[in-house]
Scaffold this motif. Structure first.
Motif, PDB file in Angstrom:
ATOM      1  N   ARG A  78     -16.229  21.013 -10.013  1.00 31.46           N
ATOM      2  CA  ARG A  78     -15.083  20.687 -10.873  1.00 31.46           C
ATOM      3  C   ARG A  78     -13.879  21.616 -10.648  1.00 31.46           C
ATOM      4  O   ARG A  78     -12.749  21.170 -10.592  1.00 31.46           O
ATOM      5  CB  ARG A  78     -15.507  20.726 -12.343  1.00 31.46           C
TER       6      ARG A  78
ATOM      7  N   CYS B  90     -13.071  22.756 -15.317  1.00 36.02           N
ATOM      8  CA  CYS B  90     -13.842  23.620 -16.213  1.00 36.02           C
ATOM      9  C   CYS B  90     -12.958  24.550 -17.023  1.00 36.02           C
ATOM     10  O   CYS B  90     -13.312  24.918 -18.150  1.00 36.02           O
ATOM     11  CB  CYS B  90     -14.844  24.459 -15.420  1.00 36.02           C
TER      12      CYS B  90
ATOM     13  N   VAL C  65      -5.993  20.689 -16.864  1.00 35.44           N
ATOM     14  CA  VAL C  65      -7.419  20.819 -17.184  1.00 35.44           C
ATOM     15  C   VAL C  65      -7.963  19.478 -17.664  1.00 35.44           C
ATOM     16  O   VAL C  65      -9.009  19.008 -17.205  1.00 35.44           O
ATOM     17  CB  VAL C  65      -7.653  21.902 -18.261  1.00 35.44           C
TER      18      VAL C  65
ATOM     19  N   GLU D 121     -12.620  23.866 -20.929  1.00 35.58           N
ATOM     20  CA  GLU D 121     -12.705  22.529 -20.347  1.00 35.58           C
ATOM     21  C   GLU D 121     -12.144  21.434 -21.264  1.00 35.58           C
ATOM     22  O   GLU D 121     -11.801  20.356 -20.793  1.00 35.58           O
ATOM     23  CB  GLU D 121     -14.151  22.182 -19.990  1.00 35.58           C
TER      24      GLU D 121
END
Length: 618
Positions: free
Chosen positions: A104, A162, A156, A184
Motif C-alpha cells: 500500500r 497506510c 491517503v 490510513e
C-alpha cells in the motif's frame, strides 16, 4: 576565569555525549550535515552553554500533533538526524500495524520552509523520510513540488495508503518546522498511535545505512510522484460542492487573495477556476513562497490586520470588497470584508464558522428538500469553538457534536460517522480551520476559499454583505459573542502553578472556584483530570489527557470560558463566549457583559502569575 569556562563547557559537552551514547546514537551522525556541524562548532566557540543545553539536553516529544520545533542542531531540533530517527520509528510502527505496508505504501508532502544556517528545509526532510521508507521496501508517493497540507490526507484516502506525512510548521515563525502524521483513515493520528510511534522512535535511533541515501532513493522504482493525479482528483472532488456555477460565472464581486509567502497561491487560483469563479487578485509581494516571510512579523493570518495590510491596499486599489488569506501551508483561511464606513472587518474564526456553517447547510437543504434526510446530517466543532452550530442544529433538526480541541479529533470522528453511513458536511475550529468537504478529513484552506468565494458571489446577487448575513444568522439562531486571546509563557512551572491553583481554589484541595468576580460559576469541566460537575458520576464524557491543561467554566449568565495550554506554542489560551437566546438583540449589552467577564477572569484567575506572563503581541 578561562579555565572555569572551559571546564563548564567540557562538562556540558561530556553530558551531551553521554546522553547520545545512552540513547545508542553516535555523535558523529551530526557531521553528515556540515552546516549543522558548523553550528555546533560555533556554539562551542562562543561558549554558548545554555544554547548547547537547549539543543542537546532533551529529545523532541512526538505527540498527536507529530513534531514541531526550530530547525537546528541537536535532538531537540528539526534536522536531518531527528527526521531520520523519527521516520525510522514511524516506519517500524507501521510495519507492526500493517501486514501490507509494502503493497500500500505512504505519501509524503512538504511546504516551502527552509533554514539556510542549518541546511534544513521541508523538501530536504521529505526526501530523507522517503529514503527511510524506500530502504525498507515501502512504496513512497513523494510530491515533486510543494503542496498544501490538505493534499496529504486527501492522497491517503484517494490512494488507500497506510499513512501520510506532511513536513510543515504551518503558521509558526520562520525558523520552525514540523512533521505531521496521518493514519490510513485520512485523519491525523490520535492516541495510542502517538505513544506507539514515540516508543518505536526510541528503539530505532541509530540511522540505518541507507537512510541518508536520498540520491538512490530518488531513483528508486518504489518512488512515485502523485502530484498531477492528486491535483486533478482533488479539484474534481471539491467541485461537487459548487452549487451556483451560473452565479459564479456572472459575478462582479472582486476578491483579493494572499498566501502570505506560503504554498496557497497556485492552488486557490485552481480552486476558483474549478468553481467557475473569477480569479482573485493576488497580493504580488506575498504570492510566491518565501521561507523568510519578509513582509510579515508573524506568517499567521489569524493575527488579523497586521498580516493583511498589503491585502487591504491591493483591495482598495482594485475596488475589491473581500480579502481571503491562507496561512503558509494553506490549511487555514481568514476572511476580511470592507464595511460601508470604509474600514475593514476581519472576521473571527467563530464568525466564519457561523457563516460557512449556515452556507453549507443552506446549499445542502436546496439539494435535499426531503425533511427526513436532515436526521442523517452532522456538523462538528471543537470544544473551545463557538456553539453557534449547536443553535442552528437545534432549530434545523440536524446533529451537532463537540470534540476535543484540534482537527485530529474532528477528522477521526467524521470518519467514524461516515463509516456509519452518516453525512458530515462541515466541521470547524475557532483558529480559522474549516473542513467544508469530507474528501479531506482535516482543515482545508483551499476548498474553504472556493466555497467562501461562492458564498460571497451568491450573497452579492441579493445585495447582502457577509456582515449583514452574519447579523441575520445571529438574529435567527441567537447571538454568540466570543472573545479569545492568550498569554505567552515559556516556564512550565508557572503554567502548572496557575492550573493547580484553579483545582485547589482558596487553598482547598480538589476544589474549583464557584465565582469569578461578580460572575457565578454553574459548572466546571476539567479535561486534564477527567472531572465534570455536570455529570452524575462527575466524570467527563470527552477524552481526557494529563499531558495538557484544559479547564472549562460555565457561568450562570450563559457565558462559557475555557483555559488551555497550546500543544505547539508556548501559550496559555483562553476562549470565552456569551450565548444569547434568539430575540435578544441587545448586542451592546452582550459585548459589555462579555468584556466584564473576560476582565474578571484575567484579574481573578491569571493575576497571581500575571507578572510572569507576556501578553499577546499587539
Amino acid at each position: 576565569k578561562r579555565k572555569k569556562w572551559l571546564g563548564l563547557i567540557h562538562s556540558t559537552l561530556f553530558q551531551c555525549v553521554n546522553a547520545f551514547f545512552k540513547m545508542n546514537v553516535d555523535l558523529c551522525w551530526i557531521c553528515f550535515n556540515p552546516k549543522t556541524a558548523s553550528m555546533v562548532q560555533e556554539l562551542v566557540k562562543e561558549k554558548a552553554v545554555e544554547a548547547l543545553k537547549k539543543c542537546f539536553a532533551s529529545r523532541m516529544e512526538f505527540g498527536t500533533a507529530g513534531l514541531r520545533a526550530a530547525m537546528g542542531p541537536g535532538i531537540s531540533c528539526m534536522n536531518d538526524l531527528t527526521i531520520i530517527q523519527t521516520t525510522q520509528g514511524f516506519c517500524c510502527y507501521l510495519e507492526q500495524s500493517f501486514g501490507n505496508l509494502k503493497e500500500r505504501g505512504v505519501v509524503i508532502g512538504y511546504d516551502a520552509r527552509a533554514h539556510p544556517p542549518s541546511g534544513g528545509s521541508s523538501k530536504r526532510f521529505a526526501s530523507l523520510a522517503a529514503a527511510v521508507f524506500i530502504s525498507r521496501g515501502v512504496p513512497v508517493h513523494l510530491f515533486s513540488d510543494i503542496t498544501p497540507t490538505p493534499f496529504v490526507p486527501f492522497t491517503v484516502s484517494h490512494l488507500g495508503l497506510c499513512a501520510g506525512i506532511m513536513v510543515t510548521a504551518s503558521h509558526n515563525p520562520k525558523q520552525d518546522n514540523g512533521y505531521k502524521v496521518y493514519w490510513e483513515n485520512g485523519a491525523q493520528i490520535v492516541s495510542p498511535h502517538d505513544k506507539g510511534i514515540s516508543k518505536a522512535i526510541e528503539e530505532n535511533l541509530e540511522p540505518w545505512p541507507e537512510s541518508w541515501n536520498t540520491e538512490e532513493a530518488l531513483k528508486s522504482p518504489l518512488l512515485k510522484d502523485p502530484y498531477q493525479d492528486v491535483h486533478t482528483q482533488y479539484f474534481k472532488a471539491i467541485q461537487k460542492h459548487c452549487h451556483h456555477r451560473e452565479i459564479n460565472k456572472s459575478s462582479q464581486v472582486k476578491i483579493v487573495h494572499t498566501s502570505v509567502h506560503g504554498v496557497g497561491h497556485t492552488f486557490v487560483q485552481s480552486a476558483f477556476k474549478a468553481f467557475d469563479l473569477h480569479p482573485p487578485y493576488a497580493v504580488e509581494e506575498q504570492k510566491d513562497p518565501d521561507p523568510e516571510f519578509p513582509t510579515v512579523k508573524y506568517p499567521n493570518p489569524e493575527e488579523g490586520e497586521g498580516v493583511l495590510t498589503l491585502s487591504f491596499a491591493l483591495a482598495d486599489k482594485e475596488g475589491a470588497s473581500v480579502v481571503l488569506a491562507n496561512d503558509p501551508d494553506a490549511d487555514r483561511l481568514a476572511i476580511a470584508e470592507k464595511q460601508e464606513s470604509g474600514q475593514w472587518r476581519v472576521f473571527s474564526g467563530n464568525e466564519l464558522g457561523a457563516l460557512l456553517g449556515w452556507w453549507i447547510f443552506h446549499c445542502w437543504r436546496q439539494q435535499n428538500p426531503d425533511t427526513a434526510a436532515v436526521k442523517n446530517l452532522y456538523m462538528l466543532s471543537s470544544t473551545v469553538s463557538s456553539k453557534i452550530l449547536r443553535a442552528i442544529a437545534l432549530k434545523e433538526g440536524f446533529h451537532f457534536e463537540e470534540t476535543l480541541t484540534g482537527f485530529k479529533w474532528m477528522g477521526n470522528r467524521a470518519r467514524d460517522l461516515l463509516d456509519q453511513g452518516k453525512t458530515v458536511v462541515f466541521a470547524f475550529e475557532e483558529a480559522i480551520g474549516y473542513m467544508c468537504c469530507s474528501a479531506v478529513l482535516d482543515k482545508d484552506g483551499v476548498s474553504a476559499a472556493a466555497i467562501a468565494g461562492e458564498m460571497v458571489s451568491y450573497l452579492a446577487t441579493k445585495n447582502i454583505s457577509l456582515s449583514q448575513q452574519l447579523t441575520t444568522i445571529y438574529e435567527e439562531y441567537g447571538y454568540h459573542i466570543s472573545k479569545n486571546s492568550y498569554f505567552i509563557c515559556h516556564d512550565q512551572d508557572v503554567i502548572r502553578s496557575l492550573f493547580d491553583r484553579l483545582r485547589n481554589y482558596g487553598g482547598q484541595k480538589d476544589s474549583y472556584p464557584t465565582e469569578c468576580g461578580r460572575f457565578s460559576i454553574s459548572a466546571v469541566r476539567d479535561l486534564t483530570t477527567g472531572y465534570d460537575s455536570n455529570q452524575t458520576d462527575k466524570k467527563a464524557v470527552l477524552p481526557t489527557s494529563r499531558s495538557s491543561q484544559m479547564i472549562t467554566f460555565t457561568f450562570s449568565n450563559g457565558g462559557v470560558a475555557t483555559m488551555r495550554t497550546s500543544g505547539t506554542e508556548p501559550k496559555i489560551k483562553y476562549y470565552t463566549e456569551l450565548c444569547a437566546a434568539p430575540g435578544n438583540s441587545d448586542v451592546t449589552h452582550l459585548k459589555k457583559e462579555l468584556d466584564d467577564l473576560v476582565d474578571a477572569i484575567v484579574e481573578n484567575f491569571f493575576e497571581p502569575v500575571k507578572n510572569k506572563l507576556q501578553p499577546k503581541p499587539e
